[in-house]
Design an enzyme around this catalytic site. Structure first.
Site, mmCIF file in Angstrom:
data_model
loop_
_atom_site.group_PDB
_atom_site.id
_atom_site.type_symbol
_atom_site.label_atom_id
_atom_site.label_comp_id
_atom_site.label_asym_id
_atom_site.label_seq_id
_atom_site.Cartn_x
_atom_site.Cartn_y
_atom_site.Cartn_z
ATOM 1 C CE LYS A 120 15.954 -17.208 -8.238
ATOM 2 N NZ LYS A 120 16.309 -16.511 -9.493
ATOM 3 C CG HIS A 180 15.784 -15.779 -4.441
ATOM 4 N ND1 HIS A 180 16.668 -16.804 -4.229
ATOM 5 C CD2 HIS A 180 16.516 -14.715 -4.831
ATOM 6 C CE1 HIS A 180 17.890 -16.381 -4.504
ATOM 7 N NE2 HIS A 180 17.841 -15.115 -4.860
#
Ligand code: NAD
Length: 267
Positions: A158, A154
């Site tokens: 995040k 990601h």
């Protein structure tokens, strides 16, 4: 089908407005925002890219449920008990994408689903739900001679790891094997950690750039390896899945359904 969007000025709300406007068989019945929101009184299409909808953002959620066959809700968990009560009162189907419910909010959803048709999913992506189903099926089919490893990547902002989706993939893999993920998960490997235990489900996490979300499930056997994967490039996958669920919910009996039911994997 008349579809209303609560929280229509939110990140997902705006994607849902667009999705409804461009999907055959769907008619936008309206959209609401919380009291005081600056979008109130403006056209439902806030950003550029589509013509104005001709509908104005309203505050009256009750009127929206009354005017809609289905309402899609990607807002905040605290308001869910009110929305499920309106779904029961007006016989409106509810597509619930909001996450983070506590026990009492979850209970209100279950109770309402005895009299209303509700589709609830932590992740409305068609692709991710297909990956869930295929992962469980492979875990049921292959014995623990195949080592399961889950890799996710990601964007750099995040904060949690592994992703909720990666953990969900681990859970369905463990379910397929008839074990509890808590007993077999291996999350932090570093240094001299010894050989891999048979039956472990390993997790590896990558972070960087603006990656929306990538997940891979590896079944590594002797001399062969199967890899299942999913790459998300836009949050639009969630709005597309939610509108698909809305169309699917038409004429469904009251009950609590999920995206696997919508895709036909839930039988
Ligand atoms: P966001 O903050 O951008 O949007 C939420 C919107 O709801 C805001 O515009 C807010 O003003 C509005 N809202 C709050 N209370 C309201 C009320 N009482 N009446 C009407 N509107 C109200 O957030 P987001 O990124 O769009 O995410 C919303 C929710 O959807 C979160 O819970 C998120 O985790 C979830 N989500 C789920 C999926 C999925 O596939 N299930 C995917 C993405 C996001």
């Amino acid at each position: 089908m008349k579809i209303g969007i609560v929280g229509c000025a939110g990140r997902m709300g705006q994607m849902l407005v667009r999705e409804v406007l461009v999907t055959d068989g769907c008619e936008l019945s309206g959209g609401t925002e919380r009291p005081g929101h600056r979008a109130l009184g403006r056209d439902l299409v806030i950003a550029s890219g589509l013509d104005a909808s001709g509908l104005i953002v309203q505050e009256d959620t009750s009127a929206l449920f009354q005017a809609s066959d289905v309402v899609i809700d990607f807002t905040v968990a605290t308001i869910t008990p009110y929305h499920v009560a309106l779904a029961v009162k007006f016989g409106t189907n509810l597509i619930l994408g909001t996450t983070g419910h506590d026990e009492s909010q979850l209970s209100s959803i279950k109770v309402a689903a005895e009299r209303a048709t509700i589709v609830k999913a932590m992740n409305f992506s068609v692709g991710i739900n297909t990956l869930f189903a295929l992962t469980q099926q492979l875990a049921e089919t292959l014995d623990d001679g195949f080592d399961i490893e889950i890799v996710e990547m990601h964007h750099k902002h995040k904060v949690d790891a592994p992703s909720g989706t990666a953990i969900g993939l681990g859970e369905v893999a463990a379910k397929g094997r008839g074990v509890s993920l808590a007993d077999v998960a291996r999350r932090n490997r570093d240094g001299i950690i010894g050989e891999r235990n048979r039956g472990d489900i390993g997790f590896a996490v990558l972070r960087g750039g603006d990656v929306v979300g990538e997940h891979k499930v590896i079944f590594a056997g002797t001399s062969e390896r199967i890899e299942l994967g999913h790459i998300a490039s836009s949050r639009q996958i969630f709005s597309a899945g939610a509108v698909r669920a809305a169309l699917w919910s038409s004429h469904k009996s009251p009950g609590l359904y999920n995206m696997l039911d919508v895709l036909g994997f839930g039988k």
